[in-house]
Write a protein that holds these residues in place. Structure first.
Motif, PDB file in Angstrom:
ATOM      1  N   ASP A 163      16.236  -4.243  -2.758  1.00 55.32           N
ATOM      2  CA  ASP A 163      16.681  -5.151  -3.806  1.00 55.32           C
ATOM      3  C   ASP A 163      15.554  -6.104  -4.175  1.00 55.32           C
ATOM      4  OD1 ASP A 163      19.167  -4.007  -3.811  1.00 55.32           O
ATOM      5  OD2 ASP A 163      20.047  -5.494  -2.456  1.00 55.32           O
TER       6      ASP A 163
ATOM      7  N   LYS B 147      27.400 -16.947  -4.518  1.00 56.59           N
ATOM      8  CA  LYS B 147      27.734 -16.307  -3.242  1.00 56.59           C
ATOM      9  C   LYS B 147      29.226 -16.394  -2.950  1.00 56.59           C
ATOM     10  CE  LYS B 147      23.128 -16.823  -1.282  1.00 56.59           C
ATOM     11  NZ  LYS B 147      22.243 -17.501  -0.311  1.00 56.59           N
TER      12      LYS B 147
ATOM     13  N   LYS C 289      24.694 -12.106  -4.708  1.00 50.28           N
ATOM     14  CA  LYS C 289      23.628 -12.410  -3.767  1.00 50.28           C
ATOM     15  C   LYS C 289      22.888 -13.697  -4.101  1.00 50.28           C
ATOM     16  CE  LYS C 289      22.826  -7.662  -2.264  1.00 50.28           C
ATOM     17  NZ  LYS C 289      21.832  -6.562  -2.120  1.00 50.28           N
ATOM     18  N   SER C 290      22.870 -14.082  -5.361  1.00 51.74           N
ATOM     19  CA  SER C 290      22.147 -15.291  -5.752  1.00 51.74           C
ATOM     20  C   SER C 290      22.708 -15.813  -7.057  1.00 51.74           C
ATOM     21  CB  SER C 290      20.646 -15.005  -5.926  1.00 51.74           C
ATOM     22  OG  SER C 290      20.412 -14.279  -7.110  1.00 51.74           O
TER      23      SER C 290
ATOM     24  N   ASN D  13      20.181 -12.060 -11.350  1.00 51.17           N
ATOM     25  CA  ASN D  13      21.629 -12.158 -11.516  1.00 51.17           C
ATOM     26  C   ASN D  13      21.890 -12.291 -13.009  1.00 51.17           C
ATOM     27  OD1 ASN D  13      24.337 -12.922 -11.741  1.00 51.17           O
ATOM     28  ND2 ASN D  13      24.271 -14.234  -9.943  1.00 51.17           N
TER      29      ASN D  13
END
Length: 316
Positions: A47, A73, A78-79, A156
Protein backbone atom coordinates in the motif's frame (compact mmCIF):
# COMPACT_ATOMS: atom_id res chain seq x y z
CA UNK A 1 13.01 -1.67 -6.83
CA UNK A 2 13.59 0.65 -9.78
CA UNK A 3 12.34 4.11 -10.60
CA UNK A 4 9.30 3.60 -12.80
CA UNK A 5 7.11 5.74 -14.97
CA UNK A 6 3.80 6.19 -13.18
CA UNK A 7 0.68 4.80 -14.78
CA UNK A 8 -2.00 7.31 -15.77
CA UNK A 9 -5.75 7.30 -15.16
CA UNK A 10 -7.93 9.99 -16.72
CA UNK A 11 -11.07 10.85 -14.73
CA UNK A 12 -14.10 12.67 -16.16
CA UNK A 13 -15.66 15.37 -13.98
CA UNK A 14 -18.54 17.77 -14.69
CA UNK A 15 -16.31 20.71 -13.71
CA UNK A 16 -13.37 19.60 -15.88
CA UNK A 17 -12.10 20.82 -19.23
CA UNK A 18 -11.47 19.54 -22.75
CA UNK A 19 -8.01 21.02 -23.35
CA UNK A 20 -5.32 19.34 -21.24
CA UNK A 21 -2.28 20.66 -23.08
CA UNK A 22 0.59 20.31 -22.48
CA UNK A 23 -0.02 17.94 -19.55
CA UNK A 24 -1.44 14.91 -21.37
CA UNK A 25 -0.33 12.97 -24.43
CA UNK A 26 -3.81 13.55 -25.87
CA UNK A 27 -4.34 17.28 -25.34
CA UNK A 28 -7.96 17.57 -26.47
CA UNK A 29 -10.68 15.38 -24.98
CA UNK A 30 -14.25 14.60 -26.07
CA UNK A 31 -15.64 14.93 -22.51
CA UNK A 32 -14.51 17.22 -19.67
CA UNK A 33 -11.57 15.78 -17.74
CA UNK A 34 -11.16 16.88 -14.14
CA UNK A 35 -8.27 14.72 -13.00
CA UNK A 36 -5.25 12.81 -14.17
CA UNK A 37 -4.35 10.41 -11.37
CA UNK A 38 -0.93 8.76 -11.22
CA UNK A 39 -0.13 5.36 -9.77
CA UNK A 40 2.93 3.13 -9.44
CA UNK A 41 1.26 0.35 -11.43
CA UNK A 42 2.27 -2.57 -9.19
CA UNK A 43 -0.38 -5.25 -8.96
CA UNK A 44 -0.54 -6.65 -5.46
CA UNK A 45 2.28 -4.40 -4.27
CA UNK A 46 2.49 -2.72 -0.88
CA UNK A 47 0.00 0.00 0.00
CA UNK A 48 1.20 3.48 -0.83
CA UNK A 49 0.85 6.47 1.47
CA UNK A 50 0.51 9.23 -1.12
CA UNK A 51 -1.45 10.02 -4.26
CA UNK A 52 -0.36 12.43 -7.01
CA UNK A 53 -2.88 14.11 -9.32
CA UNK A 54 -3.32 16.85 -11.86
CA UNK A 55 -6.56 18.84 -11.60
CA UNK A 56 -8.09 20.76 -14.54
CA UNK A 57 -10.91 23.15 -13.70
CA UNK A 58 -13.30 24.52 -16.30
CA UNK A 59 -15.84 25.38 -13.61
CA UNK A 60 -15.74 25.94 -9.85
CA UNK A 61 -15.51 22.70 -7.88
CA UNK A 62 -17.82 21.78 -5.04
CA UNK A 63 -17.25 23.15 -1.54
CA UNK A 64 -15.95 20.20 0.46
CA UNK A 65 -13.98 18.87 3.39
CA UNK A 66 -11.98 15.70 4.13
CA UNK A 67 -11.68 13.65 7.34
CA UNK A 68 -8.55 13.58 9.49
CA UNK A 69 -6.72 10.39 10.49
CA UNK A 70 -8.73 9.78 13.67
CA UNK A 71 -12.10 10.17 11.98
CA UNK A 72 -11.05 8.14 8.96
CA UNK A 73 -9.80 5.26 11.10
CA UNK A 74 -13.05 5.27 13.08
CA UNK A 75 -14.77 4.75 9.71
CA UNK A 76 -12.54 1.81 8.81
CA UNK A 77 -10.07 3.70 6.62
CA UNK A 78 -6.29 3.68 6.92
CA UNK A 79 -5.75 7.44 6.93
CA UNK A 80 -7.40 10.80 6.55
CA UNK A 81 -6.83 13.20 3.68
CA UNK A 82 -4.59 16.22 3.96
CA UNK A 83 -3.45 17.69 0.66
CA UNK A 84 -1.28 20.38 -0.93
CA UNK A 85 -1.70 22.26 -4.19
CA UNK A 86 0.98 23.60 -6.50
CA UNK A 87 -0.58 25.84 -9.14
CA UNK A 88 0.84 25.07 -12.57
CA UNK A 89 -1.30 27.47 -14.60
CA UNK A 90 -3.98 30.03 -13.79
CA UNK A 91 -6.22 32.23 -15.88
CA UNK A 92 -6.64 35.87 -14.90
CA UNK A 93 -8.96 36.19 -11.93
CA UNK A 94 -8.68 32.52 -10.89
CA UNK A 95 -9.27 31.85 -7.20
CA UNK A 96 -9.09 29.15 -4.55
CA UNK A 97 -10.81 29.06 -1.17
CA UNK A 98 -9.16 27.56 1.91
CA UNK A 99 -10.93 27.93 5.25
CA UNK A 100 -13.62 30.40 6.31
CA UNK A 101 -13.60 34.19 6.57
CA UNK A 102 -14.68 33.99 10.21
CA UNK A 103 -15.53 31.32 12.79
CA UNK A 104 -18.99 29.77 12.46
CA UNK A 105 -21.13 27.77 14.84
CA UNK A 106 -22.38 24.40 13.64
CA UNK A 107 -25.88 25.87 13.34
CA UNK A 108 -24.62 28.76 11.18
CA UNK A 109 -22.60 26.37 9.07
CA UNK A 110 -25.56 24.03 8.48
CA UNK A 111 -27.86 26.90 7.47
CA UNK A 112 -25.26 28.31 5.07
CA UNK A 113 -24.66 24.87 3.56
CA UNK A 114 -28.37 24.27 3.00
CA UNK A 115 -29.10 27.62 1.34
CA UNK A 116 -25.80 27.93 -0.58
CA UNK A 117 -24.61 31.06 1.19
CA UNK A 118 -21.59 29.07 2.40
CA UNK A 119 -19.82 30.15 -0.81
CA UNK A 120 -19.75 33.75 0.41
CA UNK A 121 -18.33 32.70 3.78
CA UNK A 122 -15.25 31.03 2.31
CA UNK A 123 -11.87 32.76 2.28
CA UNK A 124 -11.46 33.12 -1.50
CA UNK A 125 -7.93 34.12 -2.56
CA UNK A 126 -6.44 35.13 -5.88
CA UNK A 127 -4.37 32.34 -7.38
CA UNK A 128 -1.47 32.40 -9.86
CA UNK A 129 1.00 29.93 -11.29
CA UNK A 130 3.65 29.07 -8.70
CA UNK A 131 1.41 29.54 -5.65
CA UNK A 132 1.43 26.80 -3.01
CA UNK A 133 -1.49 26.02 -0.68
CA UNK A 134 -1.71 23.51 2.16
CA UNK A 135 -5.16 22.08 2.93
CA UNK A 136 -5.02 19.99 6.11
CA UNK A 137 -7.81 17.52 6.79
CA UNK A 138 -10.87 19.22 8.24
CA UNK A 139 -10.37 22.45 6.27
CA UNK A 140 -13.39 23.61 4.27
CA UNK A 141 -12.14 24.42 0.76
CA UNK A 142 -12.98 24.87 -2.92
CA UNK A 143 -11.13 25.41 -6.20
CA UNK A 144 -12.26 27.93 -8.78
CA UNK A 145 -12.32 27.71 -12.57
CA UNK A 146 -9.36 28.31 -14.89
CA UNK A 147 -6.68 26.39 -13.00
CA UNK A 148 -4.26 23.52 -13.53
CA UNK A 149 -3.08 22.17 -10.18
CA UNK A 150 -0.60 19.49 -9.14
CA UNK A 151 -2.04 17.95 -5.98
CA UNK A 152 -0.26 15.67 -3.53
CA UNK A 153 -2.40 14.07 -0.85
CA UNK A 154 -2.69 11.28 1.64
CA UNK A 155 -4.00 8.23 -0.16
CA UNK A 156 -7.68 8.57 0.74
CA UNK A 157 -10.37 9.71 -1.69
CA UNK A 158 -13.08 10.40 0.93
CA UNK A 159 -14.77 13.74 0.25
CA UNK A 160 -17.72 15.24 2.12
CA UNK A 161 -19.46 17.55 -0.33
CA UNK A 162 -21.07 20.64 1.27
CA UNK A 163 -22.33 22.64 -1.72
CA UNK A 164 -22.16 21.81 -5.44
CA UNK A 165 -23.29 25.02 -7.18
CA UNK A 166 -26.55 23.57 -8.44
CA UNK A 167 -25.13 20.30 -9.76
CA UNK A 168 -27.14 17.23 -8.81
CA UNK A 169 -24.45 15.25 -7.00
CA UNK A 170 -25.05 13.99 -3.46
CA UNK A 171 -24.23 16.27 -0.54
CA UNK A 172 -22.82 15.14 2.84
CA UNK A 173 -23.64 18.00 5.19
CA UNK A 174 -23.93 15.98 8.42
CA UNK A 175 -20.60 14.25 7.83
CA UNK A 176 -19.00 17.58 6.91
CA UNK A 177 -20.20 19.23 10.12
CA UNK A 178 -18.71 16.36 12.13
CA UNK A 179 -15.19 16.82 10.70
CA UNK A 180 -14.95 20.47 9.60
CA UNK A 181 -12.83 23.11 11.31
CA UNK A 182 -15.29 26.00 11.26
CA UNK A 183 -12.67 28.74 11.29
CA UNK A 184 -10.14 30.59 9.12
CA UNK A 185 -7.06 28.70 7.94
CA UNK A 186 -3.45 29.65 7.26
CA UNK A 187 -3.00 27.98 3.90
CA UNK A 188 -0.59 29.82 1.60
CA UNK A 189 2.99 28.59 1.85
CA UNK A 190 6.22 30.37 0.91
CA UNK A 191 9.03 28.32 -0.64
CA UNK A 192 12.34 27.95 1.21
CA UNK A 193 15.61 27.29 -0.55
CA UNK A 194 17.57 24.22 0.54
CA UNK A 195 20.16 24.66 -2.23
CA UNK A 196 20.21 26.78 -5.38
CA UNK A 197 18.49 23.98 -7.28
CA UNK A 198 16.27 22.64 -4.52
CA UNK A 199 13.35 24.44 -2.84
CA UNK A 200 11.05 23.18 -0.11
CA UNK A 201 7.52 24.22 -1.10
CA UNK A 202 5.84 22.86 2.03
CA UNK A 203 6.09 20.12 4.64
CA UNK A 204 3.50 18.58 6.96
CA UNK A 205 3.36 15.46 9.14
CA UNK A 206 2.39 13.34 6.12
CA UNK A 207 4.50 14.52 3.19
CA UNK A 208 7.01 17.04 1.87
CA UNK A 209 6.73 18.81 -1.48
CA UNK A 210 9.81 20.21 -3.21
CA UNK A 211 10.69 21.81 -6.51
CA UNK A 212 13.93 21.03 -8.32
CA UNK A 213 15.21 23.54 -10.91
CA UNK A 214 18.06 21.83 -12.74
CA UNK A 215 20.10 23.70 -15.37
CA UNK A 216 20.53 22.54 -18.96
CA UNK A 217 22.96 19.79 -19.94
CA UNK A 218 23.79 18.65 -16.40
CA UNK A 219 23.52 15.27 -14.71
CA UNK A 220 22.26 14.67 -11.17
CA UNK A 221 21.78 11.69 -8.91
CA UNK A 222 18.36 11.44 -7.25
CA UNK A 223 18.15 9.20 -4.17
CA UNK A 224 14.64 8.20 -3.10
CA UNK A 225 14.98 6.77 0.39
CA UNK A 226 11.23 7.10 1.05
CA UNK A 227 8.16 6.68 -1.10
CA UNK A 228 8.62 9.46 -3.67
CA UNK A 229 6.74 10.86 -6.65
CA UNK A 230 8.21 13.12 -9.34
CA UNK A 231 6.33 15.24 -11.88
CA UNK A 232 7.94 17.09 -14.80
CA UNK A 233 6.46 20.60 -14.93
CA UNK A 234 8.87 22.31 -17.34
CA UNK A 235 11.71 21.39 -19.66
CA UNK A 236 12.79 17.82 -20.28
CA UNK A 237 15.49 15.20 -20.14
CA UNK A 238 15.73 11.63 -18.88
CA UNK A 239 15.32 9.95 -15.50
CA UNK A 240 17.28 6.74 -15.50
CA UNK A 241 16.54 5.15 -18.88
CA UNK A 242 13.15 6.88 -19.19
CA UNK A 243 12.47 10.00 -21.23
CA UNK A 244 11.02 12.77 -19.04
CA UNK A 245 8.76 15.40 -20.58
CA UNK A 246 6.15 17.82 -19.31
CA UNK A 247 3.32 15.93 -17.63
CA UNK A 248 5.31 12.73 -17.08
CA UNK A 249 5.28 11.32 -13.54
CA UNK A 250 7.58 8.80 -11.88
CA UNK A 251 7.53 6.67 -8.74
CA UNK A 252 10.45 5.47 -6.65
CA UNK A 253 11.16 3.96 -3.26
CA UNK A 254 14.54 2.93 -1.85
CA UNK A 255 16.36 3.52 -5.12
CA UNK A 256 18.58 5.90 -7.06
CA UNK A 257 18.49 7.24 -10.60
CA UNK A 258 20.50 9.65 -12.72
CA UNK A 259 18.69 12.70 -14.10
CA UNK A 260 20.11 13.77 -17.48
CA UNK A 261 18.89 17.30 -18.07
CA UNK A 262 18.05 18.37 -21.62
CA UNK A 263 18.92 21.56 -23.45
CA UNK A 264 15.96 23.45 -21.95
CA UNK A 265 16.72 22.52 -18.32
CA UNK A 266 14.12 20.67 -16.27
CA UNK A 267 11.79 21.55 -13.39
CA UNK A 268 10.50 18.71 -11.23
CA UNK A 269 8.06 18.54 -8.37
CA UNK A 270 9.14 15.92 -5.83
CA UNK A 271 6.72 14.64 -3.19
CA UNK A 272 8.01 12.29 -0.49
CA UNK A 273 6.33 10.47 2.38
CA UNK A 274 8.40 12.34 4.95
CA UNK A 275 7.67 15.17 7.38
CA UNK A 276 10.77 17.15 6.37
CA UNK A 277 13.03 17.39 3.30
CA UNK A 278 15.03 14.22 2.80
CA UNK A 279 18.77 14.60 3.41
CA UNK A 280 20.85 13.55 0.43
CA UNK A 281 17.98 13.65 -2.06
CA UNK A 282 20.00 15.28 -4.85
CA UNK A 283 23.63 15.67 -5.86
CA UNK A 284 25.30 16.79 -9.06
CA UNK A 285 27.52 14.27 -10.80
CA UNK A 286 31.05 15.14 -12.00
CA UNK A 287 31.56 16.74 -15.40
CA UNK A 288 32.75 13.49 -17.03
CA UNK A 289 29.36 11.88 -16.31
CA UNK A 290 27.28 14.65 -17.87
CA UNK A 291 26.77 13.06 -21.27
CA UNK A 292 25.07 9.72 -21.69
CA UNK A 293 25.86 8.18 -25.10
CA UNK A 294 22.82 7.88 -27.31
CA UNK A 295 20.56 10.12 -25.20
CA UNK A 296 18.02 12.24 -27.11
CA UNK A 297 14.40 13.19 -26.64
CA UNK A 298 11.89 10.90 -28.31
CA UNK A 299 11.01 12.02 -31.86
CA UNK A 300 13.55 14.83 -31.50
CA UNK A 301 10.89 17.03 -29.96
CA UNK A 302 12.10 20.03 -28.01
CA UNK A 303 10.29 20.65 -24.75
CA UNK A 304 9.89 24.23 -23.52
CA UNK A 305 8.32 25.65 -20.41
CA UNK A 306 4.96 27.28 -21.03
CA UNK A 307 4.26 27.97 -17.36
CA UNK A 308 4.92 31.33 -15.67
CA UNK A 309 6.21 30.18 -12.30
CA UNK A 310 5.61 32.56 -9.39
CA UNK A 311 7.36 32.31 -6.07
CA UNK A 312 4.91 34.15 -3.77
CA UNK A 313 7.66 36.55 -2.69
CA UNK A 314 10.57 34.11 -2.37
CA UNK A 315 12.86 33.67 -5.41
CA UNK A 316 13.21 30.15 -6.69
Amino acid sequence: MTIDRASVRTILKPWGRLDLGPWASKHHQDSPVGEISFDCGEEGGPDRLLLLKLLFTGETLSIQVHPDDATAKSMGMKSGKSEAWYLLAAEDGAQVAVGLKRPLTQLEFRKAALDGSIDGLLDWQEAAAGDVFYVPAGTVHAIGAGLVIAEIQQRNETTFRIWDHGRSRELHIDQAIAVARLEPASSRKLPRHITVERAELMSCPFFTLERLDLPADTVWELTASRESWALVVAGGGAIGSLTARIGDAFFAEADRADIHVGAEGIVLLIAAAASAPVIGLLRQLPAEDRLRPGYELESGRQVRSVIPFRSSGVPL
